[in-house]
Design an enzyme around this catalytic site. Sequence first.
Site, PDB file in Angstrom:
ATOM      1  N   LYS A   1       4.151   6.831 -10.439  1.00 52.08           N
ATOM      2  CA  LYS A   1       4.606   7.954 -11.280  1.00 52.08           C
ATOM      3  C   LYS A   1       6.128   7.905 -11.284  1.00 52.08           C
ATOM      4  O   LYS A   1       6.747   7.373 -10.351  1.00 52.08           O
ATOM      5  CB  LYS A   1       4.140   9.287 -10.671  1.00 52.08           C
ATOM      6  CG  LYS A   1       4.106  10.412 -11.664  1.00 52.08           C
ATOM      7  CD  LYS A   1       2.833  10.351 -12.507  1.00 52.08           C
ATOM      8  CE  LYS A   1       2.780  11.442 -13.541  1.00 52.08           C
ATOM      9  NZ  LYS A   1       1.470  11.472 -14.213  1.00 52.08           N
TER      10      LYS A   1
HETATM   11  P1  NAD Z   1       3.150  18.538 -22.331  1.00 50.72           P
HETATM   12  O1  NAD Z   1       4.587  18.450 -21.996  1.00 50.72           O
HETATM   13  O2  NAD Z   1       2.659  17.951 -23.603  1.00 50.72           O
HETATM   14  O3  NAD Z   1       2.683  20.082 -22.292  1.00 50.72           O
HETATM   15  C1  NAD Z   1       2.900  20.879 -21.190  1.00 50.72           C
HETATM   16  C2  NAD Z   1       2.431  22.278 -21.487  1.00 50.72           C
HETATM   17  O4  NAD Z   1       2.626  23.065 -20.296  1.00 50.72           O
HETATM   18  C3  NAD Z   1       3.184  22.970 -22.603  1.00 50.72           C
HETATM   19  O5  NAD Z   1       2.287  23.679 -23.416  1.00 50.72           O
HETATM   20  C4  NAD Z   1       4.079  23.960 -21.851  1.00 50.72           C
HETATM   21  O6  NAD Z   1       4.364  25.127 -22.604  1.00 50.72           O
HETATM   22  C5  NAD Z   1       3.206  24.293 -20.669  1.00 50.72           C
HETATM   23  N1  NAD Z   1       3.993  24.875 -19.585  1.00 50.72           N
HETATM   24  C6  NAD Z   1       5.123  24.396 -19.012  1.00 50.72           C
HETATM   25  N2  NAD Z   1       5.580  25.249 -18.088  1.00 50.72           N
HETATM   26  C7  NAD Z   1       4.717  26.287 -18.073  1.00 50.72           C
HETATM   27  C8  NAD Z   1       4.659  27.499 -17.355  1.00 50.72           C
HETATM   28  N3  NAD Z   1       5.567  27.809 -16.441  1.00 50.72           N
HETATM   29  N4  NAD Z   1       3.633  28.359 -17.609  1.00 50.72           N
HETATM   30  C9  NAD Z   1       2.690  28.058 -18.531  1.00 50.72           C
HETATM   31  N5  NAD Z   1       2.704  26.920 -19.238  1.00 50.72           N
HETATM   32  C10 NAD Z   1       3.702  26.040 -19.017  1.00 50.72           C
HETATM   33  O7  NAD Z   1       2.379  17.896 -21.066  1.00 50.72           O
HETATM   34  P2  NAD Z   1       0.948  17.214 -21.033  1.00 50.72           P
HETATM   35  O8  NAD Z   1       1.130  15.767 -21.308  1.00 50.72           O
HETATM   36  O9  NAD Z   1       0.010  18.001 -21.842  1.00 50.72           O
HETATM   37  O10 NAD Z   1       0.596  17.329 -19.479  1.00 50.72           O
HETATM   38  C11 NAD Z   1       0.006  18.506 -18.933  1.00 50.72           C
HETATM   39  C12 NAD Z   1      -0.596  18.168 -17.583  1.00 50.72           C
HETATM   40  O11 NAD Z   1      -1.569  17.137 -17.751  1.00 50.72           O
HETATM   41  C13 NAD Z   1       0.369  17.635 -16.529  1.00 50.72           C
HETATM   42  O12 NAD Z   1      -0.096  18.025 -15.258  1.00 50.72           O
HETATM   43  C14 NAD Z   1       0.218  16.131 -16.656  1.00 50.72           C
HETATM   44  O13 NAD Z   1       0.594  15.453 -15.471  1.00 50.72           O
HETATM   45  C15 NAD Z   1      -1.270  16.047 -16.896  1.00 50.72           C
HETATM   46  N6  NAD Z   1      -1.706  14.790 -17.523  1.00 50.72           N
HETATM   47  C16 NAD Z   1      -1.220  14.404 -18.740  1.00 50.72           C
HETATM   48  C17 NAD Z   1      -1.696  13.219 -19.312  1.00 50.72           C
HETATM   49  C18 NAD Z   1      -1.280  12.778 -20.688  1.00 50.72           C
HETATM   50  O14 NAD Z   1      -1.863  11.801 -21.187  1.00 50.72           O
HETATM   51  N7  NAD Z   1      -0.335  13.422 -21.325  1.00 50.72           N
HETATM   52  C19 NAD Z   1      -2.623  12.417 -18.618  1.00 50.72           C
HETATM   53  C20 NAD Z   1      -3.091  12.861 -17.377  1.00 50.72           C
HETATM   54  C21 NAD Z   1      -2.627  14.048 -16.841  1.00 50.72           C
END
Ligand code: NAD
Length: 441
Positions: A127
């Site tokens: 990561k």
């Molecule tokens: P992103 O940046 O696209 O979206 C993040 C979301 O979290 C946004 O809607 C934001 O408003 C919200 N957020 C941020 N701070 C917040 C808070 N304090 N309170 C409430 N909401 C809040 O990110 P993503 O890619 O959707 O990733 C989200 C999670 O999924 C993370 O834990 C990431 O590690 C995990 N993840 C993502 C992927 C991927 O393919 N993108 C794969 C596996 C795991």
Amino acid sequence: MSAGEPADLRHPNHVLDELGFRYDPNNLFQQTANALLEAAEILDLPHHLRLILAQPKIEIMFHFPVKMDDGKYRLFKGYRVQHNNILGPYKGGMRYHADVSLDDIKSLSVLMTLKCSLAHLPLGGAKGGVQVDPRSLSTTELRHLTRRFTAALDGNIGTDHDIPAPDMGTNAQVMAWMADTYMNFNANLGRHQARAIVTGKPIEFGGSHGREKATGQGLVYTLERCLPDVGIALNNMTYSLIGFGNVGSWGARLLAERGSTLVTVMDHTGAIIDPAGIDAEDLATYVAEHGGVAGYPKAEAIDEKTFYQTKVDVFIPAALEQMVHEHNASWLNCRVLAEAANAPCTPAAERQLLERGVLILPAILCNAGGVTVSYFEWKQNRQAETWDLETVDTMLKKHVYSAAEKSIKAAKRFNVDLRKGAYIAALENIGKVYALRGIFP
Ligand code: NAD
């Protein structure tokens, strides 16, 4: 740690104590390593493997300057943590967020190792990221930062060594800049081969069909496989969602196709409710224009406590780590918690929810769809192939179903919860490879 150290600083987990960790129950890395070690204990994994897996193999931290639009320079901190590569090249996302820290990145790298193993991918866990709020940057600044970050990573990433992907705050455009930067430094690699340096790229530039929605799609397959066991059907399920970014918004749009009802959503801008169901597609358009769910005119604004207390079948955190903690866990009114985000529950919250009989579907299962389709993209780049969406989705479903079945089987075999079952299944695979290879020399 010396024998004279105050008892409350000694880590209660004997492996973490042996490695010299000062006990900090709120530290995300210690929480993650401890959960891995608890599963290792149940599996009776050899002690030396517990020591190896309790720490990343490599932790890289560096600073690099970027010229901003106003002509001034800012110094940024970048990270890449490579936890384990016994199963194959390191693989894991790059996060751009103001709160990125070494311990958080370390924790997420551990989860990647377990996730790749559980999903049966020939990849290890890593990561990385940059401590920055990407929303505060112009497009030019974001591009310059990404190029300097990639250049600073230098030989620490490679198509057969370590392959980044998107995570919070990064997207297909950022991946395209990373790939382009790498290709400019590595003209000796073939064009297809060099594009395999990162996954999650735009389709036009070597990305895979189905990658953008992959994590949401994997979540849907996980729910489809696991919910009938507790008598919930997707077509009449109600749910709440934290986060409406890549994972949350795709998950919601795909769940809408299955007939599920999205009752409440909370993101960094606020929380909204509509008991009759929020239109995920329409909300996605609104969020793209306004930056968050706050002010969405077709639902009612609610406070955080109401959001957590709203009764639903499934609660889905898809935002930051540790958002469900001991204080708000008691507010939750759900039968299932599906961890679309990584490590969204603290151990104290998890204990509380398990005691109340809530089924927790662990992150290494729920969000493995992202890295699985990343693996497909990497494979396509290396073979100069383009798979259609149907092929991607069919193969993704096979990987997710198999990961779910392995987790359920291990949980039954050892009479433990599903997180432990998933970790045990992942560790068993890793343990077998270590046993076959032995420790050099
Ligand atoms: P992103 O940046 O696209 O979206 C993040 C979301 O979290 C946004 O809607 C934001 O408003 C919200 N957020 C941020 N701070 C917040 C808070 N304090 N309170 C409430 N909401 C809040 O990110 P993503 O890619 O959707 O990733 C989200 C999670 O999924 C993370 O834990 C990431 O590690 C995990 N993840 C993502 C992927 C991927 O393919 N993108 C794969 C596996 C795991």
